[in-house]
Structure formats: structure tokens, C-alpha cells
Design an enzyme around this catalytic site. Structure first.
Site, PDB file in Angstrom:
ATOM      1  N   GLU A  34      48.572  78.003   0.548  1.00 38.65           N
ATOM      2  CA  GLU A  34      47.633  77.032  -0.005  1.00 38.65           C
ATOM      3  C   GLU A  34      46.615  76.643   1.067  1.00 38.65           C
ATOM      4  O   GLU A  34      46.991  76.209   2.152  1.00 38.65           O
ATOM      5  CB  GLU A  34      48.395  75.791  -0.478  1.00 38.65           C
ATOM      6  CG  GLU A  34      47.539  74.578  -0.796  1.00 38.65           C
ATOM      7  CD  GLU A  34      46.447  74.858  -1.825  1.00 38.65           C
ATOM      8  OE1 GLU A  34      45.288  74.495  -1.552  1.00 38.65           O
ATOM      9  OE2 GLU A  34      46.765  75.443  -2.879  1.00 38.65           O
ATOM     10  N   TYR A 220      44.424  56.965 -21.935  1.00 42.52           N
ATOM     11  CA  TYR A 220      45.849  56.815 -22.219  1.00 42.52           C
ATOM     12  C   TYR A 220      46.553  56.307 -20.967  1.00 42.52           C
ATOM     13  O   TYR A 220      46.072  56.495 -19.843  1.00 42.52           O
ATOM     14  CB  TYR A 220      46.461  58.145 -22.674  1.00 42.52           C
ATOM     15  CG  TYR A 220      46.156  59.336 -21.782  1.00 42.52           C
ATOM     16  CD1 TYR A 220      46.946  59.627 -20.660  1.00 42.52           C
ATOM     17  CD2 TYR A 220      45.078  60.175 -22.060  1.00 42.52           C
ATOM     18  CE1 TYR A 220      46.666  60.710 -19.857  1.00 42.52           C
ATOM     19  CE2 TYR A 220      44.791  61.268 -21.253  1.00 42.52           C
ATOM     20  CZ  TYR A 220      45.585  61.531 -20.157  1.00 42.52           C
ATOM     21  OH  TYR A 220      45.301  62.613 -19.347  1.00 42.52           O
TER      22      TYR A 220
END
Length: 397
Positions: A34, A220
Site C-alpha cells: 500500500e 444516514y
């Protein structure tokens, strides 16, 4: 474990980390490279439907996520102009009963933390941060990958490579596809608010989707209901790459005028002081450029517009199917990778097409919007949900 069982994954996003877990479960040693020095929680809220959560449950992640996940009672689709509810789609227990797995609303950081913790417990998975897969060569014995980190370059010899390196995938380019992702004339804006900063109605475990001309709004609760995730998607020509460009609130509010948007929606958009924006891209011709024991996963293969909330979910599906196609013992991973690509092609294309269709439907105006609203009212929430049985009831076996 023998190096012949090692798979290199480029990218430690949700898809890459999930693939590390599924491949380790299948008996592989996994190295995840990564390029970021540390894993951040960029992206804020994320919705995961049963087609994805059943896989996470099978990997033992349910206990790690239950405390932070919010299970929505339903989806409330509303008219931007009047604020009236057009349709209500039950989720909650009804969806879990229908599809055999829950629907979760999560903070992306909570999901990533759970994946990182699970990966750390796997002795056959190594995550190398600050490391980029710059290039690779295919030869008779597999792959020689060139990795770069702060100390310079090094080589990793592995039987196979999985590119989970996102929309602007270097792996995809090295496979010979030099085409660019397609800009979709939309930008997405996101913000997080403490639940105490919004009305009691907006703190309820309900996903609210407001449909307006050339814009829509969704919000939400996440993180156990303590935060409210807000995403606004608007028609725009700004198309710089990246996921975390700062956005000026006044610029966003120009899309939410009193003539077109009800006061509760405008007040919500006006509340966060800090917004982050990103341009929306996908690919007209998605898929898996095939070359040797190398394949792609998630956005590197099939970037999704966020109008169906399936970007992370399809990457999780990819990870499960890839591991099943590469189940040991296998002398040559290439046939398994081609089998994985063949199995995924039709499904991810359909998901992309549905997301693209929603991008048009959500942003309708005038008579087209009136017809859309009438059709949704007549259909009702249960039938709206049943339209997506093919999506939510998908199972890896």
C-alpha cells in the site's frame, strides 16, 4: 509457507484487505503493498448490502462491526421541492429475513479498522505500508514485481499479482490499458456531523434520499448512531482526480436553492462548515485486461458510480470469488484468474449499468421527475426492494 503460494496485492483498500483475508483462508501467503504511509478513514459513510455483509460475516467480522454498524429501518425517498415522502422501502429485519444477511450503514474507518485487525491476526498476511508496486514483469515462473518505498526499490518474486489499486490503477496501465476513466459530469460532496447537530427525525436509523433537479442528497447515521453522514451529488464540470479535495460550502449551497429544495434539506446542507468533494468517474468499457497471472479487483477493474451504493460491495464480492477460483492446490494461478474474470464480468457490468441509470433517474426535473415520483408511489416500497433481488440475494456459491 512456501513462496510458491504467495500472492502480491497492490492496494490496501476495502477490496485489497478483504482479498488478503479470503486468499489467506484459502491457504495462500499474501503480501499487501500500500503506497500510503498510513491507512486513513477517508470516505466517511458507507452502505453495505446483504450481498457483501454475508461475506464479511463468513470472515468473522460481524462481532467486530456490530457495535458500530447501524441497521436502517428503511429507505425514505423524498421530493426535494416539497419534502414529501415519495416511497418508503423497508430494510431492517425484513431485508435480513428476505436475503439472509443484514444491511449495514458504517463509518468507512470502522470497516477498515475491522479489516486491518483481522489481517493482523493472520500469520500469512503481511501489509507493507509506504510501498508502491511500480512495475512488474511476467515470466515462466510467475511475476517479478518492482516495489518502491522510502528506502528505494526492491523486487518481489511471486506466482501472482492482484491489482486492487483503485480507479487510477497502475496495474491496469501496466497490463496495457492506457485508457482513462470517464468523467460523468457529477461531483460528490461529503460531510460528517455529530448526531446532536441535527433534528431528532434525522437521527433515526433511516436512510433519507432526496431527489432534486440535477442534484440529490442522502444522509444516514453511522458509528452506532453518534454521527450523521451526508452526501450531496450535483451536476458539475470540475473533474480533478482524487477523493479528498476541500469544498466550499457556499459553492455547494448554490445547487440547493429555496425554489427547488425544501427547508429541512437546505438547512442540513448548510450545517457542516467543512465539506470534502470528489469528481465521479467510471469506465464505459469496464473489465479485466488479461495477461498472465495478473488480475484486477474492485475499482481497478470496474469503477462504480455511487448511485447504487455498490462500490465497496462489489469489491468484497470480487475478493470472495477470486479466492474460490484460486483454491489450493494449484500449480498455475492463471487459469483460476481467467475463471474469476469470466465469472465477474456480467454481474459487475449490470451493477454499473444500474448505477448509471440511477444517476439519470435521481436528477430528473420537470415532467420526467413527476412521472418518476408517480411510478415510485404506485410501485411502493416492497416492490421497489424486490426490483433488487438479483443484487442483494447474490451468493458466492
Amino acid at each position: 509457507m512456501a513462496s510458491s503460494r504467495t500472492i502480491l496485492i497492490a492496494g490496501a483498500g476495502i477490496g485489497g484487505l478483504t482479498a488478503a483475508l479470503t486468499l489467506a483462508r484459502s491457504g495462500y501467503r499474501v503480501v499487501v503493498a500500500e503506497q500510503a504511509e498510513k491507512l486513513t478513514d477517508a470516505g466517511a459513510g458507507i452502505q453495505l448490502s446483504p450481498n457483501a455483509t454475508r461475506i464479511l460475516q463468513s470472515l468473522g467480522l460481524a462481532e467486530r462491526l456490530t457495535a458500530s454498524a447501524v441497521v436502517p429501518d428503511g429507505l425514505s425517498i423524498r421530493s426535494a421541492g416539497s419534502g414529501a415522502e415519495i416511497a418508503y422501502m423497508p430494510i431492517g429485519q425484513a431485508m435480513e429475513f428476505r436475503y439472509g444477511a443484514p444491511y449495514w450503514m458504517l463509518h468507512r474507518g470502522d470497516l477498515q479498522a475491522a479489516l486491518v485487525e483481522a489481517v493482523a491476526e493472520q500469520p500469512d498476511v503481511v501489509v507493507r505500508l509506504g510501498t508502491r508496486v511500480e512495475d512488474f514483469a511476467i515470466h515462466a515462473k510467475g511475476i517479478t514485481a518492482q516495489l518502491r518505498d522510502a528506502r528505494g526499490t526492491s523486487e518481489e518474486r511471486v506466482p501472482a499479482l492482484v491489482g486492487a489499486d483503485g480507479l487510477w490503477s497502475t496495474t491496469r496501465t501496466r497490463l496495457g490499458d492506457t485508457s482513462k476513466p470517464d468523467f460523468r459530469d457529477r461531483t460528490a460532496w461529503r460531510a460528517l456531523l455529530p448526531a446532536s447537530a441535527v433534528s431528532e427525525a434525522f437521527r433515526r436509523p433511516v436512510t433519507r434520499l432526496w431527489l432534486g433537479p440535477n442534484a440529490h442528497l442522502v444522509h444516514y447515521p453511522v458509528r452506532g448512531g453518534t454521527l450523521i453522514n451526508i452526501v450531496a451529488i450535483v451536476a458539475d464540470r470540475w473533474k480533478s482526480p482524487g477523493w479528498t479535495a476541500p469544498g466550499a460550502r457556499d459553492q455547494l449551497l448554490r445547487h440547493f436553492t429555496p425554489e427547488r429544495w425544501a427547508k429541512p434539506a437546505r438547512d442540513l446542507v448548510a450545517t457542516p462548515e467543512s465539506w470534502v468533494k470528489w469528481a465521479l468517474f467510471d469506465r464505459i468499457e469496464p473489465g479485466f485486461p488479461s495477461l498472465g497471472p495478473v488480475t484486477l479487483l474492485g475499482d481497478a477493474a470496474h469503477p462504480m458510480l455511487p448511485f447504487l451504493a455498490q462500490g465497496a460491495a462489489t469489491a468484497i464480492e470480487d475478493a470472495e470469488i477470486l479466492a474460490r477460483c484460486l483454491t489450493l492446490p494449484v500449480a498455475d494461478p492463471e487459469p483460476g484468474m481467467r475463471r474469476y474474470e469470466a465469472m465477474r464480468g456480467a454481474r459487475v457490468r449490470r451493477v454499473q449499468q444500474e448505477a448509471r441509470a440511477n444517476s439519470r433517474t435521481y436528477h430528473m426535473s420537470g415532467p420526467a421527475a413527476l412521472a418518476r415520483n408517480l411510478a415510485m408511489r404506485l410501485m411502493g416500497g416492497d416492490r421497489l426492494r424486490a426490483r433488487y433481488d438479483w443484487l442483494y440475494d447474490w451468493r458466492p456459491d
